[in-house]
Design an enzyme around this catalytic site. Structure first.
Site, mmCIF file in Angstrom:
data_model
loop_
_atom_site.group_PDB
_atom_site.id
_atom_site.type_symbol
_atom_site.label_atom_id
_atom_site.label_comp_id
_atom_site.label_asym_id
_atom_site.label_seq_id
_atom_site.Cartn_x
_atom_site.Cartn_y
_atom_site.Cartn_z
ATOM 1 N N HIS A 82 121.190 70.956 81.579
ATOM 2 C CA HIS A 82 121.727 71.729 80.193
ATOM 3 C C HIS A 82 119.960 72.621 79.549
ATOM 4 O O HIS A 82 119.419 71.981 79.858
ATOM 5 C CB HIS A 82 122.537 71.314 79.042
ATOM 6 C CG HIS A 82 122.965 72.910 78.348
ATOM 7 N ND1 HIS A 82 124.150 73.249 78.592
ATOM 8 C CD2 HIS A 82 122.962 72.997 77.443
ATOM 9 C CE1 HIS A 82 123.733 74.403 77.552
ATOM 10 N NE2 HIS A 82 123.026 74.440 76.616
ATOM 11 N N ASP A 161 134.098 76.477 70.430
ATOM 12 C CA ASP A 161 133.059 76.578 71.583
ATOM 13 C C ASP A 161 132.842 78.471 71.297
ATOM 14 O O ASP A 161 132.216 79.178 71.240
ATOM 15 C CB ASP A 161 132.089 75.467 72.305
ATOM 16 C CG ASP A 161 130.816 76.483 72.497
ATOM 17 O OD1 ASP A 161 130.287 77.277 71.337
ATOM 18 O OD2 ASP A 161 130.076 76.926 72.387
ATOM 19 N N ARG A 168 128.985 83.259 66.029
ATOM 20 C CA ARG A 168 127.895 83.182 65.837
ATOM 21 C C ARG A 168 126.747 84.350 65.887
ATOM 22 O O ARG A 168 125.870 84.248 65.342
ATOM 23 C CB ARG A 168 127.252 81.662 65.918
ATOM 24 C CG ARG A 168 128.172 80.357 65.103
ATOM 25 C CD ARG A 168 127.676 79.512 65.825
ATOM 26 N NE ARG A 168 126.175 78.636 66.523
ATOM 27 C CZ ARG A 168 126.092 78.037 66.704
ATOM 28 N NH1 ARG A 168 127.025 77.934 68.042
ATOM 29 N NH2 ARG A 168 124.880 78.045 67.257
ATOM 30 N N SER A 183 127.600 72.281 69.214
ATOM 31 C CA SER A 183 128.174 73.769 70.601
ATOM 32 C C SER A 183 127.781 73.039 71.570
ATOM 33 O O SER A 183 128.224 73.008 72.955
ATOM 34 C CB SER A 183 127.286 74.931 70.777
ATOM 35 O OG SER A 183 127.396 76.327 71.453
ATOM 36 N N LYS A 187 130.782 70.911 74.624
ATOM 37 C CA LYS A 187 130.526 71.438 76.361
ATOM 38 C C LYS A 187 130.219 70.518 77.275
ATOM 39 O O LYS A 187 130.950 70.076 78.546
ATOM 40 C CB LYS A 187 129.828 72.665 76.584
ATOM 41 C CG LYS A 187 130.528 73.210 75.987
ATOM 42 C CD LYS A 187 129.752 75.110 75.937
ATOM 43 C CE LYS A 187 128.370 74.782 74.861
ATOM 44 N NZ LYS A 187 128.014 75.839 75.011
HETATM 45 N N1 URA Z 1 123.901 77.452 73.864
HETATM 46 C C1 URA Z 1 124.831 76.243 72.992
HETATM 47 O O1 URA Z 1 125.771 76.858 74.363
HETATM 48 N N2 URA Z 1 124.874 76.275 72.417
HETATM 49 C C2 URA Z 1 124.187 77.236 71.588
HETATM 50 O O2 URA Z 1 124.642 76.211 69.805
HETATM 51 C C3 URA Z 1 122.876 77.265 71.335
HETATM 52 C C4 URA Z 1 122.895 77.356 72.994
#
Ligand code: URA
Length: 424
Positions: A82, A161, A168, A183, A187
């Protein structure tokens, strides 16, 4: 308990209990907590932070808001990678097939780009026919058959999320370590991989503006990984200038293809090789030097590119139809000197404005537009040397705006290191 009690407690900088976090998050998902109440709580979290315990509870509550993917029917160790988001960040497009060509299983759920940062799904969708919405069964079968599949985030994965991130994004509450960490990790855990590797970007084009805050975020990500017994490694990489030369979807795919064929830009290659050698070293129990040798071999003998082609064909894409916009403008330097800065954030915003990115998740992307740099930070330019090319379609761009992204000076400043830290 009321949501006002929870907001007031966080406003007074007190630690929320698991029950209070559940009350707020689950209430927001089911609609009993309203947008303006959740925004208020999020802002209190941005301003007052959260303890590690609160952040882990927030991650867990979000994780439990939806489905978790079961990847146990995939043979072997499954790796997920990620990035916290940058400009020109096409690392996944190179790293995933490179690792898969060495037998590592890549079951990757990626996001769409939002704001000035791009997303892997948009880049892949710039390849005509590429289907990022294949079924879970096909996803698992493809990973078992060819070691790699990349899809968009599906249906009911961490709905909390999805809803909170969208809020957000429009309430100035993105930049918060507990909110970003929960967040990202909710995931990653829901996606089911065995090993998680996170590229934490730092610099003008990134969410984290300082090395100190990037280290703090990385430590939190690693702690959450430990809690779920998922080995998590963060590498902190510089994002003061775009990564590589290309910014924009199909342009970045082309640069990724060149890199997979062994002709990549050195900065992109350095990030890819650093990340991959950590993974290969851990999975194959070999030294860093041996891992690097193996990786370069795969780039130079065509195996990494062959794996990328296999991925594209498997998901219905046709690389022969990949196109870029044919309205191309060359932007020249109006002075001589050393390029001491190329503002990644501003260039990312410009790329978004001409159609390479989106403001809301429903905006359409223009896949063929973007920017290709001709020079990088540290390079010398004469007057009239080309700084970059802009690929346009329908939208126009001010040349002055582009030039203002550059700082060109008589004295050369040493560019910042690219790999700033590794935290595990
Ligand atoms: N990437 C994400 O998945 N969440 C965030 O809050 C910031 C970057």
């Amino acid at each position: 308990m009321t949501i006002i009690d929870v907001i007031n407690k966080k406003r007074l900088n007190m630690e929320l209990s698991r029950e209070e976090i559940e009350f707020a998050v689950n209430g927001y998902v089911d609609g009993t907590v309203l947008d303006y109440q959740m925004s208020s709580l999020l802002m209190a979290i941005v301003l007052n932070g959260m303890t590690t315990r609160e952040t882990i509870d927030l991650t867990d509550v979000m994780l439990n808001s939806g489905d978790r993917i079961d990847l146990s029917s995939i043979d072997g160790i499954v790796v997920d990678k990620h990035s916290t988001g940058g400009v020109g960040d096409k690392v996944t497009l190179v790293l995933a097939p490179l690792l898969a060509s060495l037998g590592i299983k890549i079951a990757k759920m990626s996001g769409k780009g939002l704001g000035h940062t791009g997303g892997t799904i948009d880049k892949l969708e710039s390849i005509p026919g590429f289907d990022t919405k294949i079924s879970l069964d096909k996803f698992i079968k493809q990973v078992n058959d060819i070691n790699i599949a990349i899809v968009g985030q599906t249906g009911n994965l961490v709905p909390a999320d999805k809803k909170i991130y969208a809020l957000r994004d429009v309430t100035g509450t993105v930049e918060s370590i507990p909110l970003i960490a929960s967040s990202v990790m909710s995931k990653k855990i829901a996606s089911g991989a065995d090993i998680i590797i996170i590229d934490v970007k730092v610099g003008s084009g990134a969410l984290m503006k300082t090395l100190e805050s990037a280290r703090e975020l990385s430590n939190m990500l690693v702690k959450i990984g430990e809690y779920y017994k998922k080995p998590t490694v963060c590498i902190i990489t510089n994002m003061d200038e775009p990564l590589g030369y290309a910014v924009g979807n199909s342009l970045e795919v082309i640069e990724a293809i060149n890199t997979l064929k062994g002709n990549g830009p050195s900065d992109l290659l350095e990030v890819v090789i650093t990340l991959c050698s950590i993974i290969i070293g851990a999975v194959k129990k070999i030294s860093n030097t041996e891992a690097k040798e193996l990786l370069f071999k795969q780039l130079n003998n065509g195996e990494a590119y062959k794996k990328f082609e296999q991925l594209v064909i498997s998901q219905g894409g046709n690389l022969d139809l990949l196109t870029t916009s044919n309205k191309v403008f060359s932007i020249k330097s109006d002075k001589a000197g050393y390029i001491n800065k190329i503002d990644a954030l501003k260039l990312g915003e410009i790329a978004k404005k001409i159609g390479a990115g989106r403001n809301t998740l429903d905006d359409e992307i223009d896949y063929g537009v973007g920017i290709v740099l001709n020079k990088k930070v540290g390079d010398y330019v004469e007057v009239n040397d080309e700084l970059l090319k802009v690929y346009l379609n329908e939208k126009d761009i001010s040349m002055g705006e582009i030039i203002s992204c550059y700082k060109i000076e008589d004295e050369r400043k040493e560019p910042n290191d690219l790999i700033l830290d590794i935290i595990k």
